[in-house]
Design a protein around this motif. Structure first.
Motif, mmCIF file in Angstrom:
data_model
loop_
_atom_site.group_PDB
_atom_site.id
_atom_site.type_symbol
_atom_site.label_atom_id
_atom_site.label_comp_id
_atom_site.label_asym_id
_atom_site.label_seq_id
_atom_site.Cartn_x
_atom_site.Cartn_y
_atom_site.Cartn_z
ATOM 1 N N LEU A 1 14.060 43.220 -104.979
ATOM 2 C CA LEU A 1 13.449 43.103 -103.744
ATOM 3 C C LEU A 1 13.928 44.058 -102.845
ATOM 4 C CD1 LEU A 1 11.758 41.319 -101.871
ATOM 5 C CD2 LEU A 1 13.821 39.845 -101.370
ATOM 6 N N HIS A 2 15.160 44.539 -102.693
ATOM 7 C CA HIS A 2 15.613 45.576 -101.885
ATOM 8 C C HIS A 2 14.853 46.888 -102.169
ATOM 9 C CE1 HIS A 2 19.321 47.774 -100.240
ATOM 10 N NE2 HIS A 2 18.276 47.945 -99.384
ATOM 11 N N SER A 3 14.740 47.154 -103.304
ATOM 12 C CA SER A 3 14.213 48.669 -103.786
ATOM 13 C C SER A 3 12.730 48.318 -103.330
ATOM 14 C CB SER A 3 14.172 48.659 -105.503
ATOM 15 O OG SER A 3 13.644 49.937 -105.742
ATOM 16 N N ASP A 4 12.038 47.489 -103.358
ATOM 17 C CA ASP A 4 10.577 47.271 -103.091
ATOM 18 C C ASP A 4 10.571 47.476 -101.403
ATOM 19 O OD1 ASP A 4 9.598 46.953 -105.550
ATOM 20 O OD2 ASP A 4 9.138 44.730 -105.387
ATOM 21 N N GLN A 5 11.399 46.985 -100.473
ATOM 22 C CA GLN A 5 11.444 47.176 -99.149
ATOM 23 C C GLN A 5 11.668 48.605 -98.909
ATOM 24 O OE1 GLN A 5 14.565 44.094 -98.108
ATOM 25 N NE2 GLN A 5 12.988 42.547 -97.996
ATOM 26 N N SER A 6 12.788 49.226 -99.818
ATOM 27 C CA SER A 6 13.083 50.558 -99.363
ATOM 28 C C SER A 6 12.057 51.641 -99.586
ATOM 29 C CB SER A 6 14.131 50.919 -100.048
ATOM 30 O OG SER A 6 15.478 50.089 -99.655
ATOM 31 N N LEU A 7 11.371 51.344 -100.676
ATOM 32 C CA LEU A 7 10.130 52.159 -101.150
ATOM 33 C C LEU A 7 9.109 52.146 -100.070
ATOM 34 C CD1 LEU A 7 9.771 51.511 -104.775
ATOM 35 C CD2 LEU A 7 10.113 53.704 -103.782
ATOM 36 N N GLY A 8 8.856 50.937 -99.301
ATOM 37 C CA GLY A 8 7.734 50.595 -98.403
ATOM 38 C C GLY A 8 8.140 51.290 -97.267
ATOM 39 N N LYS A 9 9.696 51.166 -96.817
ATOM 40 C CA LYS A 9 9.743 52.175 -95.414
ATOM 41 C C LYS A 9 9.904 53.553 -95.788
ATOM 42 C CE LYS A 9 12.751 48.592 -93.742
ATOM 43 N NZ LYS A 9 14.229 47.954 -93.679
ATOM 44 N N ALA A 10 10.124 54.197 -97.045
ATOM 45 C CA ALA A 10 10.213 55.558 -97.265
ATOM 46 C C ALA A 10 8.898 56.240 -97.501
ATOM 47 C CB ALA A 10 10.842 55.690 -98.660
ATOM 48 N N CYS A 11 7.817 55.311 -97.498
ATOM 49 C CA CYS A 11 6.461 55.947 -97.608
ATOM 50 C C CYS A 11 5.645 55.928 -96.390
ATOM 51 C CB CYS A 11 5.484 55.262 -98.889
ATOM 52 S SG CYS A 11 5.000 53.548 -98.388
ATOM 53 N N LEU A 12 6.185 55.729 -95.027
ATOM 54 C CA LEU A 12 5.511 55.325 -93.812
ATOM 55 C C LEU A 12 4.716 56.779 -93.648
ATOM 56 C CD1 LEU A 12 7.523 52.815 -91.790
ATOM 57 C CD2 LEU A 12 5.321 52.768 -93.004
ATOM 58 N N ALA A 13 5.572 58.000 -93.790
ATOM 59 C CA ALA A 13 5.087 59.067 -93.438
ATOM 60 C C ALA A 13 4.351 59.805 -94.447
ATOM 61 C CB ALA A 13 6.292 60.070 -93.056
ATOM 62 N N GLY A 14 4.018 59.318 -95.687
ATOM 63 C CA GLY A 14 3.406 60.025 -96.711
ATOM 64 C C GLY A 14 3.723 59.260 -98.159
ATOM 65 N N PRO A 15 3.118 59.683 -99.296
ATOM 66 C CA PRO A 15 3.526 59.024 -100.535
ATOM 67 C C PRO A 15 4.682 59.646 -101.037
ATOM 68 C CG PRO A 15 1.915 60.967 -100.449
ATOM 69 C CD PRO A 15 1.983 60.345 -99.315
ATOM 70 N N PHE A 16 5.725 58.621 -101.586
ATOM 71 C CA PHE A 16 6.938 58.858 -101.716
ATOM 72 C C PHE A 16 7.054 58.561 -103.218
ATOM 73 C CE2 PHE A 16 11.420 57.176 -102.171
ATOM 74 C CZ PHE A 16 12.080 58.279 -101.589
ATOM 75 N N ILE A 17 8.214 59.420 -104.033
ATOM 76 C CA ILE A 17 8.599 59.046 -105.198
ATOM 77 C C ILE A 17 10.258 59.268 -105.124
ATOM 78 C CG2 ILE A 17 8.777 60.184 -107.644
ATOM 79 C CD1 ILE A 17 6.235 61.373 -107.342
ATOM 80 N N GLY A 18 10.669 58.280 -106.012
ATOM 81 C CA GLY A 18 12.185 58.110 -106.110
ATOM 82 C C GLY A 18 12.555 56.998 -107.103
ATOM 83 N N THR A 19 13.963 56.751 -107.386
ATOM 84 C CA THR A 19 14.275 55.996 -108.359
ATOM 85 C C THR A 19 14.639 54.534 -107.729
ATOM 86 O OG1 THR A 19 16.666 56.764 -108.173
ATOM 87 C CG2 THR A 19 15.434 57.746 -109.910
ATOM 88 N N CYS A 20 14.467 53.477 -108.490
ATOM 89 C CA CYS A 20 14.696 52.174 -107.976
ATOM 90 C C CYS A 20 15.986 51.893 -107.805
ATOM 91 C CB CYS A 20 13.924 51.278 -108.812
ATOM 92 S SG CYS A 20 14.671 51.046 -110.663
#
Length: 782
Positions: A97-116
């Protein structure tokens, strides 16, 4: 663990840059509701199918969450490792759940790729927007690439308490792909997200447009119903045709006029509706207005006609109530593009007015003949005791033409030794007293005339004084006889004194008898004059309606004589006579107004409506006042020459207009050909206006005196018989300019034109007295 964006994010942004933020293609800057959510805009089952299809095609896990990370859709293609093992533990579920939230915040400026943040698998995310507002995140991932440490992932499984054998078995089933391939999947995902963002805004805008169209349709329906009710209850008979010439409205008043019910007329076309008026299909005025016919029916007496409108009168012979005189007006109806979509015609029964006007014209003509053929002179005076009407007999008595008497004060016709008596009688008439008296008048050539006068005051319908009416009988011969008798008496007295007393007494008795006979004759004449006056008193009311009769005659009845040469000639003569009465009265009104204005200014009772004004705007208004004069004088060119910036003045704009209009009218009047120029300039602390012409010019000896009262160039300081004005125009201009602390003067050369200069001090304060404090300085000679 933390999200590791190195490498993959840079690759993603290089290969798939965003041209604009999410939703900007259609939505940036568009106002959208703040309370709408992703699930309010889309049908989640449709979005679920799209998500499932994308996950299956790309072989990745997928999920859509709200901005806070809460799932909005069901997981698509989730791996057994994430779905059944990691999320089965409390810590693993929290990390996911924390990873999903972090991904959502990280992609605000554009598409984002990272590790969970849980097992460390590759994840990607992009945002979905509604206009400028972030409403959801689209997450993909749960894949391995060759660079990942699988033992570190297994160690994470032990840390959360998962069964290691089952963990390893599930890890072996996790899809594997390169970061470059995963980045392309995320690029495709971003394009889907941007499309959904644009679709969200488009759906909302389309829904708004649909609501607005429905509201507009409802309003138009209400308006059409209201319009139908209004037309139906109009007091004047009214019909409306559509673009095919079909009757769509036939109101109650028209039913009453024609006796034809609306239900029997609605839907009629091909001029069938004309049967209700003429007994057979006939085009009406509305057919001409809407362009269905090239000219109106010849039975109409047209008074006004245009491209889309026509006004006319006609006698209808086929109405249930008998012959009626009606007035009609028709107008074309156009849509928003200007295309004619029908027409409307309204009708008014004017039979009674037509009959009354005809009777009034006949009565006026009869009484006019009586006045013009009367043996007595008739003179009508206004409130200032200036002549407004004189019949032929009155003019002949005094040696004038009737028109030459108009505008002259009654005292102009009174002998000098009878002026005190004339003023006394005037005062009594103003107090409402009628009277019969004798006056000694003077003719145009300076001769004398005795008249028996019967005078009465005139009032309007409200009781206000209009002036006086006088009936004049020439008694010069009788007065001469009386004077001869008096002289004869004196001679007889002298002779009788030389003779016997008895003879003297007899002579005196004879003279007294003659005097009594003369008095009886005078009383007889007075009686006849009074009776004649009483019979002619109704004439004064006829004269008061000259203006109204002239207008109605010209507009309503003269067109009825069209095509009848004798009637047309007679009608034009009547109209010309009425026009003379009206225009002479109008000229007299202007002269009276000049006298009243000058009197108010000199007495201090003039009301000055001072305020800040922009001179150029006011002067352009004044220049437009001579447009009519210039139209009649094409040989004269008018030039308005002004600088762009002229300071404001503090004065009454109407007074400035009066000054400049007087100067412009004089310039046009005294210019045969050439140019009239008005120049406006800023001169120090003042505005200077110059009206110049190429006219006849003014003698240098009269340049100062022309601003005096009653002065006219070449005629001294008194009004001559040929004068067309009072000589007050320039005097009024001078009084107004001096009131505002300004100066007015003239320069001229005979035969080369004149220039009138007006210098007005500029604005010193917005409020306060009309006279500006430094006016004396501004009034100095330039």
């Amino acid at each position: 663990m933390t999200i590791d964006p190195t490498g993959a994010k840079a690759l993603l942004q290089k290969d798939c840059p965003r041209e604009a933020g999410a939703g900007e293609a259609d939505g940036v800057g568009t106002e959208v509701p703040d309370d709408l959510r992703f699930e309010d805009i889309f049908i989640l089952e449709d979005i679920q199918g799209l998500q499932d299809a994308f996950a299956a095609a790309a072989k990745v896990a997928s999920l859509i969450t709200d901005p806070d990370g809460r799932p909005l859709t069901r997981p698509s293609n989730f791996t057994t490792l994430c779905q059944d093992i990691i999320r089965a533990t409390a810590k693993g579920r929290a990390d996911c759940l924390h990873s999903d939230q972090s991904l959502g915040k990280a992609c605000l400026a554009g598409p984002f790729i990272g590790t969970c943040l849980s097992a460390g698998l590759l994840d990607g995310a992009t945002s979905i927007h509604f206009g400028d507002r972030h409403i959801a995140n689209w997450l993909v991932g749960q894949v391995l690439d060759e660079t990942m440490d699988t033992e570190a992932i297994v160690a994470y499984g032990r840390s959360i308490g998962a069964d290691e054998t089952a963990f390893r078995r599930a890890l072996d089933q996790v899809p594997r792909m390169s970061r470059e391939r995963f980045a392309k999947i995320c690029q495709a995902l971003d394009r889907f997200a941007r499309h959904i963002s644009a679709l969200a805004l488009g759906n909302h805008q389309q829904a708004q447009r649909i609501r607005e169209l429905r509201q507009t349709r409802d309003r138009l329906g209400i308006r059409d119903r209201n319009l139908a009710d209004i037309i139906d209850f109009l007091p004047d008979p009214t019909l409306v045709l559509d673009e095919d010439g079909t009757v769509i409205f036939w109101n109650r008043a028209l039913e009453k006029l024609t006796g034809v019910a609306a239900v029997d007329m609605l839907g009629k076309s091909d001029f069938a509706y004309g049967t209700a008026f003429y007994g057979s299909p006939t085009p009406l005025l509305v057919d001409y207005a809407r362009g269905a016919v090239s000219r109106p029916d010849p039975r109409y007496a047209v008074t006004e006609i245009g491209a889309d409108a026509i006004i006319a009168e006609v006698t209808l012979l086929s109405l249930p109530g008998g012959d009626r005189q009606v007035w009609g007006k028709a107008v074309a109806l156009r849509d928003g593009t200007g295309r004619i979509i029908g027409g409307i015609e309204t009708i008014r029964d004017v039979t009674e007015r037509h009959q009354a006007d005809t009777a009034l014209r006949e009565s006026e003509e009869k009484f006019r003949r009586i006045v013009e053929t009367a043996h007595e002179g008739v003179l009508v005076l206004d409130g200032d005791f200036k002549a407004t009407f004189a019949n032929r007999r009155m003019a002949d008595m005094l040696g004038y033409a009737p028109d030459d008497m108009l505008g002259r004060h009654f005292e102009d016709f009174v002998a000098d030794d009878h002026l005190p008596l004339a003023r006394e009688r005037e005062a009594r008439l103003r107090q409402g007293e009628s009277g019969v008296f004798e006056h000694r008048l003077k003719t145009r050539e300076g001769g004398g005339l005795w008249a028996l006068v019967s005078a009465s005051p005139l009032y309007d319908v409200s009781g206000a004084s209009l002036g006086a009416l006088g009936m004049f009988t020439d008694i010069t011969d009788r007065k001469r006889i009386e004077e001869e008798l008096a002289n004869h008496r004196h001679r007889l007295e002298a002779e009788v004194e030389e003779r016997t007393r008895d003879l003297r007494l007899q002579a005196m008795e004879l003279a007294e008898a003659n005097i009594r006979m003369s008095e009886l004759d005078r009383l007889k004449s007075a009686f006849l004059s009074t009776v004649s006056h009483e019979l002619r008193t109704p004439l004064t009311s006829i004269l008061g309606f000259a203006k109204l009769i002239g207008r109605d005659f010209t507009e309503q009845f003269l067109p009825l004589a069209s095509g009848q040469a004798a009637l047309e000639a007679r009608g034009r003569r009547i109209a010309d006579n009425l026009s003379v009465v009206f225009h002479e009265a109008e000229r007299l009104t202007r002269l009276i107004n000049d006298v009243l204005d000058l009197s108010r200014i000199e007495s201090g009772s003039m009301h000055w409506r001072d305020r800040r004004i922009a001179p150029l705007d006011v002067l352009r208004t004044a220049a437009r006042s001579i447009a009519g004069l210039l139209a009649a004088r094409p040989e004269i060119v008018f030039v308005f020459d002004a600088t762009e910036q002229v300071p404001d003045l503090f004065m009454d704009p109407d007074q400035l207009i009066q000054v400049v209009s007087n100067l412009l009218q004089n310039a046009v009047k005294f210019t045969r050909t050439g140019e009239v120029r008005m120049t406006v300039r800023t001169d120090g602390e003042a505005v200077q206006i110059v009206v110049a012409d190429s006219g006849i010019g003014i003698p240098e000896s009269e340049l100062e005196s022309i601003f005096g009262k009653f002065h006219q160039v070449g005629r001294g300081d008194t009004l001559s018989d040929a004068a067309k004005g009072t000589g007050l125009g320039l005097a009024i201009c001078g009084q107004i300019v001096r009131h505002y602390g300004g100066r007015i003067w003239a320069t001229s050369r005979l035969g080369q034109g004149s220039a009138f200069h007006v210098r007005l001090p500029c604005l010193a304060q917005e409020e306060g007295p009309a006279r500006i404090p430094d006016a004396a300085k501004c009034a100095e000679t330039p």
